[in-house]
Design an enzyme around this catalytic site. Structure first.
Site, PDB file in Angstrom:
ATOM      1  N   HIS A  66       0.841  -1.203   0.000  1.00 16.40           N
ATOM      2  CA  HIS A  66       0.000   0.000   0.000  1.00 16.40           C
ATOM      3  C   HIS A  66       0.870   1.244   0.000  1.00 16.40           C
ATOM      4  CE1 HIS A  66       0.950  -0.628   4.208  1.00 16.40           C
ATOM      5  NE2 HIS A  66       0.639   0.632   4.443  1.00 16.40           N
ATOM      6  N   LYS A  71       9.435  -2.498   3.541  1.00 16.91           N
ATOM      7  CA  LYS A  71      10.583  -2.480   4.446  1.00 16.91           C
ATOM      8  C   LYS A  71      10.508  -3.644   5.414  1.00 16.91           C
ATOM      9  CE  LYS A  71      13.912   0.400   6.193  1.00 16.91           C
ATOM     10  NZ  LYS A  71      14.724  -0.816   6.128  1.00 16.91           N
ATOM     11  N   LYS A  95       3.311  -2.370  11.762  1.00 24.11           N
ATOM     12  CA  LYS A  95       4.249  -1.563  12.562  1.00 24.11           C
ATOM     13  C   LYS A  95       4.547  -0.230  11.879  1.00 24.11           C
ATOM     14  CE  LYS A  95       7.435  -4.139  14.173  1.00 24.11           C
ATOM     15  NZ  LYS A  95       8.637  -4.981  14.291  1.00 24.11           N
ATOM     16  N   LYS A 107       9.793  -8.839   4.740  1.00 22.49           N
ATOM     17  CA  LYS A 107      10.763  -9.485   5.636  1.00 22.49           C
ATOM     18  C   LYS A 107      11.524 -10.536   4.847  1.00 22.49           C
ATOM     19  CE  LYS A 107      12.002  -9.372  10.034  1.00 22.49           C
ATOM     20  NZ  LYS A 107      11.940  -8.212  10.950  1.00 22.49           N
ATOM     21  N   SER A 364      15.497   3.459  10.946  1.00 22.32           N
ATOM     22  CA  SER A 364      15.791   3.039   9.569  1.00 22.32           C
ATOM     23  C   SER A 364      15.160   4.020   8.586  1.00 22.32           C
ATOM     24  CB  SER A 364      15.220   1.649   9.291  1.00 22.32           C
ATOM     25  OG  SER A 364      16.122   0.661   9.709  1.00 22.32           O
TER      26      SER A 364
END
Ligand code: NAD
Length: 476
Positions: A66, A71, A95, A107, A364
Site C-alpha cells: 500500500h 521495508k 508496525k 521481511k 531506519s
C-alpha cells in the site's frame, strides 16, 4: 515450527488481526486484501565453501505494497521458514503504519546458523543471497529496503549495500537500498541502539500515565522496577543497558541461549554482555546464580518481563506461570495467540511488539531519508543554532555586568544550552517523538472505546485503519 496445540506464527498474527478487524467496519474484501501476504520469493543458491558446494535457502516476503518501498529486516537463523517470514512481513506492514513510517511491510530470511561459518564465508553467502534478491528488485531503494534482524547486523548490511552498488553503478541513491549500515557506508548515528532505545521510550511512555500504572498494579516511574530480559542480543542488550543506567531499573534476570543468570540485587548488564562476547554464552559468569533451564526465569517474580530473543517463547505451556504484571514484546511475536489470552485474563498488561520494537524501523526510516538527501542530519543547522544561543548568553552577561545585577548562570547550563544538536541527538529526539505519538494513538483507542480492552487490539486497529485508508485512496 509451532509447539503442539499452538497455531503457527503466521496463524497467530492472523488471529490477532482477526480480533481487531472484528471491532472495525471494513468490507470483507478489503479486510482479506489487508490480511493476505502479497508474495513470497524463495531462492535456493549454491556457494562453494571448504572445497564443496553448499546449497542455501532464503526468502523475501512482501506482505503489503500500500506504500512503497516495502521495508523489513533480513534474519539469519537455522529455523527460518516461509511461515515465519510471512508473519514477520505482516507485522512490518502494521508496525510501519502505527509509527507512520511510509513503507509497506516485508521481511527476509536465510536458513543458516551464522555461528558455523567464518567471516569471509558469511560474506560470500550474503553477497550471493543479496545478488539473487537485487536482480529481482527485492532489494532496491525505491522498491524494497531490508535492515538487520536476528543474526544480522551492520556488517551484513555493508556487504549488501556494496553488492547493490556493484550491480547498479549509476544509481545515485544506491546507499538507500538497505538500512542499518555502518556510518562509513551511509548509516546513521543511533541505528544500532534504536530498537532497544525504542523499548526504553515505550516503557517510559507507559509509566507516565496514572491510569496505565493502575492497570498493572504498579506505582511510580521506572526507578527501582525489577526486570527480567530474555536475549541479550542487539535489542535486549540496549534495552536492558539503558533501563539500568538511565532509569534506575534493576535487571534481576538475564536469559540467553545457554541458560539464565539471576541476582536479586541486580546484574551489571555491560559486564554480562562482555562475558557473552568473550565466552559465547552466560554459563560460568562468576557474579550471579546460573540456571541451566534459563526459560524458567521468565516465570519468576518481577515487575517487567522483556522477551527480546525470538517468537513463541511465552506459549500455552508456560503462560499461566508467568507472573510479571507488565510484559513488553521487544522481540517479534514472543507471545502466542493462546498465551496472550491467558495473560490478559490474569490481568497482565502486554505492550505489543508492533509498538514496542518499532524503534528499529523508525530510525531506519531516518537513515533512508538521510541517504536520499545525501546529507547528515544537523549539518546545516548545528553551528547556526550554537551561534544564536551564544548571542543570547553574551547579551545576558553584558546586561548583568552593565547594570551591576550580579547574575550568574547555573553551573552546566551554559555548556548544555550552547551545544547544538548533532545527528545522534536529532535521531533520539525523532524516535522519542514517534514513540510518544504512536502510544497516544493506541491509548486513545484503548481508553476511549469500551470494546477495546488491551493495547494489542488498539495497536492493530490504528494500523489497519491507516492501511485501509491507503488502499481506499488507491481506489480499492
Ligand atoms: P540478535 O541476534 O542480536 O539477538 C538475539 C539474542 O537472543 C542472541 O543473544 C541469542 O543468543 C539470544 N537467544 C537465541 N535463542 C535464545 C533462547 N532460546 N533463549 C534466550 N536467548 C536466546 O537479534 P536481535 O536483532 O536483537 O533481535 C531479537 C528480536 O527482536 C527478534 O525477534 C527480532 O525480530 C526483533 N527485532 C529486532 C530489531 C533490530 O533492529 N535488530 C528490530 C525489531 C525487532
Amino acid at each position: 515450527m509451532a509447539a503442539p496445540g499452538e497455531p503457527s506464527f503466521r496463524e497467530s498474527v492472523d488471529m490477532m488481526f482477526n480480533r481487531a478487524v472484528a471491532l472495525m467496519d471494513l468490507s470483507p474484501g478489503l479486510e482479506q486484501k489487508i490480511r493476505v501476504c502479497n508474495s513470497t520469493y524463495t531462492v535456493r543458491f549454491g556457494v562453494r565453501l571448504r572445497g564443496k558446494i553448499e546449497t542455501f535457502t532464503g526468502y523475501r516476503s512482501v506482505h503489503s505494497e500500500h506504500m512503497e518501498p516495502v521495508k523489513g529486516g533480513i534474519r539469519y537463523a537455522g529455523n527460518v521458514s516461509q511461515d515465519e517470514v510471512e508473519a514477520l512481513a505482516a507485522l512490518m506492514s502494521y508496525k510501519c503504519a502505527l509509527v507512520e513510517a511510509p513503507f509497506g511491510g516485508s521481511k527476509g530470511g536465510l536458513c543458516i546458523d551464522p555461528r558455523q561459518y567464518e567471516e569471509h564465508e558469511l560474506e560470500q553467502i550474503t553477497r550471493r543471497f543479496a545478488y539473487e534478491l537485487i536482480k529481482r528488485d527485492l532489494i532496491n531503494p525505491s522498491q524494497n529496503v531490508p535492515a538487520p534482524d536476528m543474526g544480522t547486523g551492520e556488517r551484513e548490511m555493508a556487504w549488501i549495500v556494496d553488492q547493490y552498488a556493484r550491480m547498479n553503478t549509476t544509481d545515485i541513491n544506491s546507499r538507500a537500498c538497505v538500512t542499518g549500515k555502518p556510518i562509513n557506508a551511509g548509516g546513521i548515528q543511533g541505528r544500532v541502539e534504536a530498537t532497544g532505545r525504542g523499548v526504553q521510550f515505550a516503557l517510559r511512555e507507559y509509566f507516565r500515565y496514572p491510569e496505565e500504572r493502575r492497570a498493572c498494579g504498579l506505582s511510580g516511574d521506572l526507578d527501582g522496577k525489577s526486570v527480567v530480559v530474555q536475549g541479550l542480543g542487539n535489542v535486549g542488550y540496549h534495552a536492558a543497558l539503558f533501563l539500568q543506567r538511565e532509569d534506575g531499573c534493576k535487571i534481576i534476570g538475564i536469559i540467553e541461549h545457554d541458560g539464565g543468570l539471576w541476582d536479586e540485587n541486580g546484574l551489571d548488564v555491560q559486564s554480562v554482555k562482555d562475558w557473552i562476547v568473550t565466552h559465547g554464552g552466560v554459563k560460568d559468569y562468576p557474579e550471579a546464580t546460573y540456571v541451566e533451564n534459563g526459560a524458567v526465569l521468565m516465570e519468576s517474580d518481577c515487575d517487567i518481563l522483556i522477551p527480546a530473543a525470538m517468537e513463541g517463547v511465552i506459549n500455552l505451556h508456560n503462560a499461566d506461570r508467568v507472573k510479571a504484571p507488565v510484559i513488553i514484546e521487544a522481540a517479534n511475536g514472543p507471545i502466542t495467540f493462546g498465551a496472550d489470552e491467558i495473560l490478559r485474563k490474569k490481568g497482565a498488561v502486554i505492550i505489543p511488539d508492533m509498538f514496542a520494537n518499532a524503534g528499529g524501523v523508525t530510525v531506519s526510516y531516518f537513515e533512508w531519508v538521510k541517504n536520499l538527501g545525501h546529507i547528515r542530519f544537523g549539518r546545516m543547522q548545528r553551528r547556526q543554532e550554537e551561534s544564536r544561543h551564544q548571542l543570547l548568553i553574551d547579551e545576558l552577561e553584558r546586561l548583568s555586568a552593565e547594570k551591576g545585577l550580579g547574575w550568574s548562570l547555573s553551573p552546566g547550563f551554559k555548556e548544555k544550552y550552547l551545544h547544538g544538536a548533532g545527528e545522534l541527538e536529532l535521531v533520539r529526539s525523532g524516535l522519542d517523538d514517534t514513540m510518544r505519538t504512536a502510544y497516544g494513538a493506541m491509548r486513545e483507542i484503548w481508553h476511549g472505546r469500551n470494546d477495546v480492552t488491551d493495547l494489542r487490539v488498539a495497536a492493530y486497529i490504528v494500523a489497519i485503519d491507516r492501511v485501509a485508508k491507503s488502499y481506499r485512496s488507491k481506489g480499492l
